[in-house]
Design an enzyme around this catalytic site. Structure first.
Site, short mmCIF file in Angstrom:
data_model
loop_
_atom_site.label_atom_id
_atom_site.label_comp_id
_atom_site.label_asym_id
_atom_site.label_seq_id
_atom_site.Cartn_x
_atom_site.Cartn_y
_atom_site.Cartn_z
N SER A 68 -8.38 -0.47 -0.42
CA SER A 68 -9.33 -0.80 0.65
C SER A 68 -10.08 0.43 1.16
O SER A 68 -10.73 1.10 0.39
CB SER A 68 -8.62 -1.54 1.77
N HIS A 69 -9.95 0.74 2.45
CA HIS A 69 -10.73 1.81 3.07
C HIS A 69 -9.94 3.10 3.18
O HIS A 69 -10.36 4.04 3.84
CB HIS A 69 -11.15 1.37 4.47
N ARG B 25 0.83 -1.20 0.00
CA ARG B 25 0.00 0.00 0.00
C ARG B 25 0.87 1.25 0.00
O ARG B 25 1.88 1.30 0.68
CB ARG B 25 -0.90 0.02 1.25
N ASP C 42 -14.66 -6.12 1.59
CA ASP C 42 -14.30 -7.30 2.39
C ASP C 42 -14.59 -7.09 3.88
O ASP C 42 -14.37 -7.99 4.69
CB ASP C 42 -12.85 -7.76 2.15
N ARG C 43 -15.07 -5.90 4.24
CA ARG C 43 -15.46 -5.68 5.64
C ARG C 43 -16.87 -5.11 5.68
O ARG C 43 -17.27 -4.33 4.83
CB ARG C 43 -14.48 -4.72 6.33
N LYS D 11 -3.40 -6.55 -3.03
CA LYS D 11 -3.56 -7.72 -2.17
C LYS D 11 -3.34 -8.95 -3.03
O LYS D 11 -3.85 -9.01 -4.15
CB LYS D 11 -4.99 -7.78 -1.59
N ASP E 12 -16.83 -1.63 3.37
CA ASP E 12 -15.66 -0.78 3.21
C ASP E 12 -15.37 -0.63 1.71
O ASP E 12 -16.10 -1.17 0.87
CB ASP E 12 -14.46 -1.30 4.02
N HIS F 111 -13.85 -8.21 9.27
CA HIS F 111 -13.59 -9.19 8.23
C HIS F 111 -14.26 -10.47 8.73
O HIS F 111 -13.92 -10.96 9.81
CB HIS F 111 -12.09 -9.52 8.13
N ASP G 187 -13.51 -1.82 -0.50
CA ASP G 187 -13.37 -2.96 -1.42
C ASP G 187 -14.23 -4.15 -1.03
O ASP G 187 -14.04 -5.26 -1.54
CB ASP G 187 -11.90 -3.36 -1.59
ZN LIG Z 1 -11.14 -3.83 2.67
#
Ligand SMILES: [Zn+2]
Length: 460
Positions: free
Chosen positions: A104-105, A16, A242-243, A114, A238, A325, A240
């Site tokens: 992501s967030h 990142r 995944d949360r 990832k 979030d 997650h 992307d």
């Molecule tokens: Zn995420």
């Protein structure tokens, strides 16, 4: 060609950085070459690649794909969507690896990558090795190819396969202009009930709010919608997907550990006695309730790659983190998918006779602090944990769990101190049955920090 990546981009669980500064197009090409080399040398031939809705993502995806094909690999480009859609693609296209371009967030100027290989996370030493390979320029060379392989429609069908119809619900959704927006619109179009969508258009500038549902202020808009429209619940994702963030019909947040208890019941009815995993930050309520429902609660280290690895090792059908997650192996693939989690939650609520508010109120009520993060010099953070662990071990009437940091269970409840894997930060949390107990726990934790020469955080 070799490329020295900015050391700050090579993190514990992913890559990142700030686009154009620490994370450049050339850097991402080199990451593609290095990751592709690792996959190819291991006998791999195919990689699925996806990207999120950030403005920089299409360009970085192209650079990544060029790097991978230059190693001789075949790349399936699944396009724009949430991270779990990419994981899904690695399963249905049966690829040797998967790579997702996503920040992501994080704020819009960030982006990242990832990676997964043979269905497992690629993290820690794997990422260090990737950086070393890029710096040496020790790459495999071949003539690969790339193909467009959209999977969004199949992904939505797969999500719907595990939906069980019951009483229609009224649901407010907020994907925060993140990458799940488009898939979500197709998903709700096929679900019964009424659906109120907020910020459903993908927009990498994130105009409404930060796409991070674990920070409560990012749920304000959703709370208003749930109350105004009298929804049964609210669901946020979030950036992307995944949360997950969940609100009950009164606009109250259900944190990851509470959600896990509600999701676990159905899993334990189907697979009695199975192991359900939560990280060390989870409430005692989680461990007590899983046991009460006949399951085996397992406390494990924080970090989604670590939880995923433990899940594979123990065969646990469900695992989750406070950071929301949530991983379903029960009827699914075992990766963290907020959309799938939403489908399972809606099925439980639709076919059950209790509202989410009732389920929430029926959980034993605790008073706890949120997760408190405070600075600590990088070279001290692990030593502080060890010092504290050595001291508390000598105390009477406490039980010490050292699985990740120090979690101290005593008469009043528990407190946790752990070192972040990704930042020069210590994380603390306390939980008790009452306010008086909570202040005693805060005091005990503060005392330990002072004895190690640190200023305790403001517990609020
Ligand atoms: Zn995420």
């Amino acid at each position: 060609m070799s490329f020295v990546l900015d050391p700050t981009v090579l993190r514990e669980y992913d890559i990142r950085g700030i686009v154009g500064e620490t994370l450049t197009r050339d850097g991402v090409y080199a990451i593609g070459r290095a990751f592709g080399t690792i996959v190819a040398r291991d006998g791999g031939k195919t990689v699925a690649v996806g990207y999120d809705g950030r403005l920089s993502s299409p360009e970085l995806e192209e650079a990544l794909v060029s790097g991978l094909t230059a190693c001789g690999l075949t790349v399936y480009r699944v396009g724009l969507g949430p991270t779990p859609m990419l994981y899904y693609a690695t399963h249905v296209l049966d690829t040797d690896a998967g790579v997702m371009v996503t920040g992501s967030h994080n704020p819009p100027e960030y982006n990242g990558i990832k990676m997964s290989r043979r269905g497992s996370s690629f993290y820690g030493d794997d990422i260090k090795a990737l950086g070393a390979l890029a710096a040496k320029g020790d790459f495999e060379t071949g003539e690969g190819e790339s193909q467009h392989r959209p999977v969004a429609d199949d992904y939505v069908k797969r999500l719907l396969r595990d939906f069980r119809e019951g009483t229609p619900l009224k649901v407010a959704w907020d994907p925060g202009n993140g990458a799940a927006g488009e898939v979500l619109q197709n998903l709700v179009a096929a679900l019964p009930g009424r659906h109120v969508l907020l910020n459903e258009n993908i927009d990498g500038t994130f105009p409404a709010h930060h796409p991070d549902p674990t920070v409560e202020k990012n749920l304000d808009q959703l709370k208003d919608a749930v109350r105004r429209e009298r929804c049964d619940l609210g669901i946020a994702f979030d950036g992307d997907g995944d949360r997950i963030g969940v609100l009950d019909g009164r606009g109250r947040v259900l944190w990851g550990d509470q959600l896990m208890v509600i999701l676990a019941r159905e899993v334990l009815e189907d697979l009695p006695g199975s192991t359900i995993i939560a990280d060390v930050k989870a409430s005692q309520v989680f461990f007590d309730e899983i046991k009460r429902m006949g399951g085996k609660p397992l406390m494990w280290k924080t970090g989604h790659s670590l939880i995923k690895a433990k899940m594979a090792e123990t065969g646990a059908p469900l695992a989750g983190e406070m950071s929301a997650h949530i991983f379903f192996k029960h009827r699914y693939y075992g990766f963290d998918d907020a959309l799938y989690t939403a489908v399972r939650l809606l099925s439980i609520l639709g076919t059950g006779d209790e509202s989410l508010s009732d389920l929430r109120d029926r959980l034993p009520q605790m008073v706890n602090t949120p997760e408190l993060r405070f600075g600590c010099p990088e070279d001290r953070k692990f030593d502080v944990i060890e010092e504290v662990r050595d001291r508390v071990k000598t105390l009477e009437g406490v039980e010490v769990n050292g699985i990740d940091g120090v979690r101290v269970l005593c008469e009043d409840g528990w407190w946790l101190l752990r070192a972040s894997n990704t930042q020069a930060v210590l994380v603390a949390r306390c939980e008790s049955k009452n306010e008086a107990g909570l202040s005693r726990l805060k005091e005990a934790l503060s005392r330990q920090l002072r004895q190690s020469g640190l200023e305790p955080p403001d517990f609020g």
